[in-house]
Design a protein around this motif. Structure first.
Motif, PDB file in Angstrom:
ATOM      1  N   UNK A 195     -23.314  -3.165  24.484  1.00  0.00           N
ATOM      2  CA  UNK A 195     -22.864  -2.496  23.934  1.00  0.00           C
ATOM      3  C   UNK A 195     -21.884  -1.672  25.395  1.00  0.00           C
ATOM      4  N   UNK A 196     -22.677  -1.668  26.105  1.00  0.00           N
ATOM      5  CA  UNK A 196     -22.362  -0.421  27.407  1.00  0.00           C
ATOM      6  C   UNK A 196     -22.093  -2.035  28.180  1.00  0.00           C
ATOM      7  N   UNK A 197     -22.523  -2.740  29.211  1.00  0.00           N
ATOM      8  CA  UNK A 197     -22.375  -3.522  29.780  1.00  0.00           C
ATOM      9  C   UNK A 197     -22.606  -4.675  30.165  1.00  0.00           C
ATOM     10  N   UNK A 198     -21.751  -5.235  28.432  1.00  0.00           N
ATOM     11  CA  UNK A 198     -21.678  -7.091  28.271  1.00  0.00           C
ATOM     12  C   UNK A 198     -22.267  -8.041  28.417  1.00  0.00           C
ATOM     13  N   UNK A 199     -22.703  -8.786  27.938  1.00  0.00           N
ATOM     14  CA  UNK A 199     -23.569 -10.333  27.861  1.00  0.00           C
ATOM     15  C   UNK A 199     -24.303 -10.239  28.102  1.00  0.00           C
ATOM     16  N   UNK A 200     -26.053  -9.652  28.133  1.00  0.00           N
ATOM     17  CA  UNK A 200     -26.104  -9.413  29.446  1.00  0.00           C
ATOM     18  C   UNK A 200     -26.793 -11.633  30.268  1.00  0.00           C
ATOM     19  N   UNK A 201     -26.175 -11.697  32.051  1.00  0.00           N
ATOM     20  CA  UNK A 201     -26.746 -12.656  32.673  1.00  0.00           C
ATOM     21  C   UNK A 201     -27.760 -13.063  32.677  1.00  0.00           C
ATOM     22  N   UNK A 202     -28.033 -14.203  33.272  1.00  0.00           N
ATOM     23  CA  UNK A 202     -29.970 -15.087  33.162  1.00  0.00           C
ATOM     24  C   UNK A 202     -31.146 -14.058  33.750  1.00  0.00           C
ATOM     25  N   UNK A 203     -30.743 -13.218  34.855  1.00  0.00           N
ATOM     26  CA  UNK A 203     -31.146 -12.615  35.352  1.00  0.00           C
ATOM     27  C   UNK A 203     -31.435 -11.015  34.584  1.00  0.00           C
ATOM     28  N   UNK A 204     -30.325 -10.644  34.208  1.00  0.00           N
ATOM     29  CA  UNK A 204     -30.817  -9.747  33.302  1.00  0.00           C
ATOM     30  C   UNK A 204     -30.884  -9.385  31.910  1.00  0.00           C
TER      31      UNK A 204
END
Length: 540
Positions: A298-307
Motif C-alpha cells: 500500500x505504501x510502495x506498490x507491488x513487491x518486485x521479485x527481489x523485494x
C-alpha cells in the motif's frame, strides 16, 4: 545511458565553443539493479576531439590531466545525467572484472609505480573482492601520501578515497580511529554525508546507540552529498532513515522505527533496504504475514521479485510460513532461475511437515546453483524422514555440490539404519552437529519413526559418551519430551556418578513439570557439586 529528459541539455552543451570539456552527473548503479543503491559523481564524459586529449592507464583510465584544468572557465560542471550499469554485481561477476583489475594493478605496483591513485584503485578492487584488510592497507597508504598535499581536495578521486578509507576502518574493527579521521575529512570536504553515515555505523558497532541515532539523524538533516564527492545516493535520505530505524529497533522503540520506515518507503520507494527493514519491524510488532505484505504494498506498490524474496525470508524466519511460501512462489513465477528462492521455499514447506512437497521443490534446484548444497540437504532429509529410497549416487551427488563429507556420512548411516548401524566411534566427530540438527527437526515435526532410526547414528559419532548424552537430553528438553530428557541425565549419573550438569538438567525438567520443591533440591545439589569441582563450567 543518457537520461531521456536531459537529451536537449546535452545537445545545447556542444554549442558552448569556449568550453573544452564538461562534467556530467554519472549515476552508477551498484549491487543488484532492484536494490535501488547507486553512487553519483561528476564524470568527465564530454570533451573536444583533439589529438592531445586521450585516456591513459591500464585500469580506471584518466584523461583530466590532459585537459586545461588550470583555466577554470574552460571546463564546466553540468546537471546532465547518465546512468552506468557496469558496477552491478552481476555485470562485474560475469566479466571477472575485479580479479582482472587486481592483477593489472598489482603488476603496475611490481613495476615500481607507487602513487596515491594506484593505491586507491588497488584498495577499491580489494574491497570489491571482500579482502578488507588488504583494502585498508592500500587506502591508508594513499591517505598518508596525500595528507600533506595542499591540492588534495582538487583531485577527483579523493572523496571516494576518503569515504572508503573511513569504511575500511570500521569493517576491519579499527573503530577508535573512525571519528578522528572523519573529522579530518569533513574539515576539507564539508557536507560529505557518506562520512557521517560511516560514523553512525561505527558508533553502533561500539554499542553507543544514542550517538549512532544522533549521527544518522544528522545525515538526514544534511541530505545526500553533492555529486562532486562521488556520493552514495541515500546516505542522507533513504539509507539514513533505514539505519536510524534499525537503531530505534535495537533500542526497543518499534513504533518510532516503523514510522521512519513508512515515511522513507513513501519518499523513496526504490530502495530495497527500507522494504526489508519495515517487514522485520512489522513482524516483530506481531503483524500477521499477509498484513505485512499488504501494508508494504500500500505504501510502495507491488513487491518486485527481489523485494518479495527478502520479505518472504523475513516472514519465514518469523513463523509466517504460508505468506513466505506465497511470496517465494511469486518470485519463481517471475524469475524461474532464482534458485535461492526455490531452496528456501523447500525449507518453508519442510517446516510445515510437507515432506513430499519440500523434496520435489528441492530436487528442482540444479547442481550448478549456488544453493545446490542446501537444496541437496533438504531433499535427502525429506527422503530419509519419509522412508523413501536414497541411492549411493544421490549421496555422492550431494557431496559433489559441497555437502560436507561428515554430514554425508551421517546421512548414509541414517539410510542404512537400523540394518547396518555403524559401530561406536566410526563416524567422525564432525558428523555429530548435523545429526543433532536432523534429530531436532524430526522431533519438531513429530516424525518419531524416523527419529528412532536416526538416534543410534549419534552413538556412532567419535565424541565423548557424556557429551552425546548431554546434547540429546538438551534436545529432548527443548522439544518438551521431559521424560526422555530426564532418562538421559539419570543415565549419566548412573554411569559416571554425581554430575553437576546432570543435576542442573534434572532441575530444569522438574521446573517444567511444576515440581518446584524437587527443582530446588536438585539445583542445590548441582551447586554443591560445582563448589567441589570449580573447574567444571556451566552449560548454556
Amino acid at each position: 545511458m543518457l537520461i531521456e529528459e536531459d537529451v536537449a541539455a546535452l545537445r545545447a552543451l556542444t554549442g558552448r565553443t569556449w568550453r573544452e570539456a564538461f562534467y556530467l552527473v554519472e549515476v552508477n548503479h551498484t549491487g543488484d539493479l532492484e536494490d535501488g543503491t547507486a553512487v553519483t559523481h561528476d564524470a568527465l564524459r564530454v570533451f573536444r576531439n583533439r589529438p592531445a586529449y586521450r585516456f591513459e592507464g591500464r585500469v580506471h583510465e584518466q584523461i583530466a590531466h590532459h585537459l586545461p584544468g588550470y583555466l577554470a572557465e574552460r571546463i564546466e560542471r553540468t546537471p546532465v545525467r547518465v546512468e552506468h550499469f557496469g558496477y552491478l554485481g552481476a555485470v562485474r561477476d560475469a566479466k571477472g572484472k575485479s580479479r582482472r583489475n587486481i592483477e593489472l594493478l598489482e603488476q603496475q605496483a611490481a613495476e615500481g609505480v607507487d602513487t596515491p591513485f594506484l593505491a586507491f584503485n588497488l584498495g577499491s578492487e580489494y574491497a570489491a573482492a571482500g579482502e578488507n584488510e588488504r583494502a585498508h592497507d592500500r587506502f591508508a597508504h594513499a591517505w598518508a601520501a596525500l595528507r600533506s598535499d595542499p591540492g588534495r581536495s582538487s583531485y577527483g578521486y579523493v572523496p571516494s578515497l576518503a569515504a572508503r578509507y573511513v569504511k575500511s576502518l570500521r569493517v576491519t574493527g579499527r573503530l577508535d580511529e573512525v571519528d578522528a579521521v572523519a573529522a579530518e575529512i569533513l574539515g576539507f570536504l564539508p557536507g560529505f554525508t557518506d562520512v557521517v553515515y560511516e560514523q553512525g555505523f561505527s558508533a553502533r558497532a561500539r554499542g553507543d546507540l544514542d550517538r549512532a541515532a544522533e549521527l544518522f539523524a544528522r545525515c538526514q538533516e544534511m541530505g545526500d552529498a553533492p555529486s562532486r564527492y562521488s556520493a552514495t545516493v541515500g546516505c542522507g535520505t533513504s539509507m539514513a532513515a533505514c539505519a536510524l530505524a534499525e537503531v530505534r529497533r535495537d533500542q526497543g522503540d518499534l513504533a518510532a522505527a516503523e514510522q521512519l520506515l513508512r515515511t522513507a518507503l513513501v519518499d523513496h520507494p526504490g530502495y530495497l533496504g527500507t522494504i526489508e527493514q519495515l517487514a522485520l519491524v512489522l513482524l516483530r510488532a506481531g503483524r500477521p504475514g499477509d498484513t505485512v505484505v499488504s501494508e508494504i504494498e500500500a505504501l510502495g506498490g507491488p513487491l518486485a521479485p527481489t523485494a518479495a524474496f527478502l520479505v518472504g525470508i523475513a516472514c519465514f524466519e518469523h513463523g509466517a510460513v504460508g505468506t513466505a511460501a506465497t511470496l517465494l512462489r511469486r518470485v519463481l513465477d517471475a524469475q524461474p532461475g532464482a534458485h535461492p528462492a526455490r531452496a528456501i521455499l523447500a525449507e518453508a514447506l519442510l517446516s510445515t511437515g510437507d515432506l513430499d512437497g519440500a523434496r520435489t521443490v528441492a530436487e528442482e534446484v540444479p547442481a550448478d546453483a549456488s544453493c545446490a548444497d542446501a537444496a541437496a540437504r533438504t531433499a535427502l532429509f525429506c527422503r530419509l524422514a519419509a522412508g523413501t529410497a536414497v541411492a549411493d549416487a544421490q549421496l555422492d551427488a550431494a557431496a559433489a555440490v559441497g555437502l560436507p563429507a561428515a554430514e554425508v556420512a551421517a546421512l548414509r548411516a541414517w539410510r542404512d539404519a537400523p540394518a547396518a548401524t555403524p559401530a561406536a566411534g566410526t563416524l567422525p566427530a564432525a558428523a555429530g552437529p548435523p545429526a543433532l540438527t536432523m534429530l531436532d527437526a524430526l522431533a519438531r515435526l513429530e516424525q518419531f519413526d524416523a527419529f528412532e532410526r536416526l538416534a543410534p547414528v549419534l552413538d556412532a559419532v567419535d565424541a565423548p559418551w557424556r557429551e552425546r548424552r548431554e546434547a540429546l537430553a538438551r534436545l529432548y528438553l527443548r522439544r518438551g519430551f521431559l521424560e526422555s530428557a530426564a532418562d538421559e541425565w539419570i543415565a549419566v549419573v548412573e554411569h559416571a556418578g554425581p554430575d553437576a550438569r546432570a543435576f542442573e538438567g534434572l532441575s530444569e525438567v522438574a521446573v517444567a513439570r511444576g515440581l518446584d520443591d524437587d527443582a530446588r533440591a536438585l539445583a542445590d545439589e548441582a551447586r554443591r557439586l560445582r563448589a567441589g569441582t570449580p573447574d567444571l563450567q556451566p552449560t548454556g
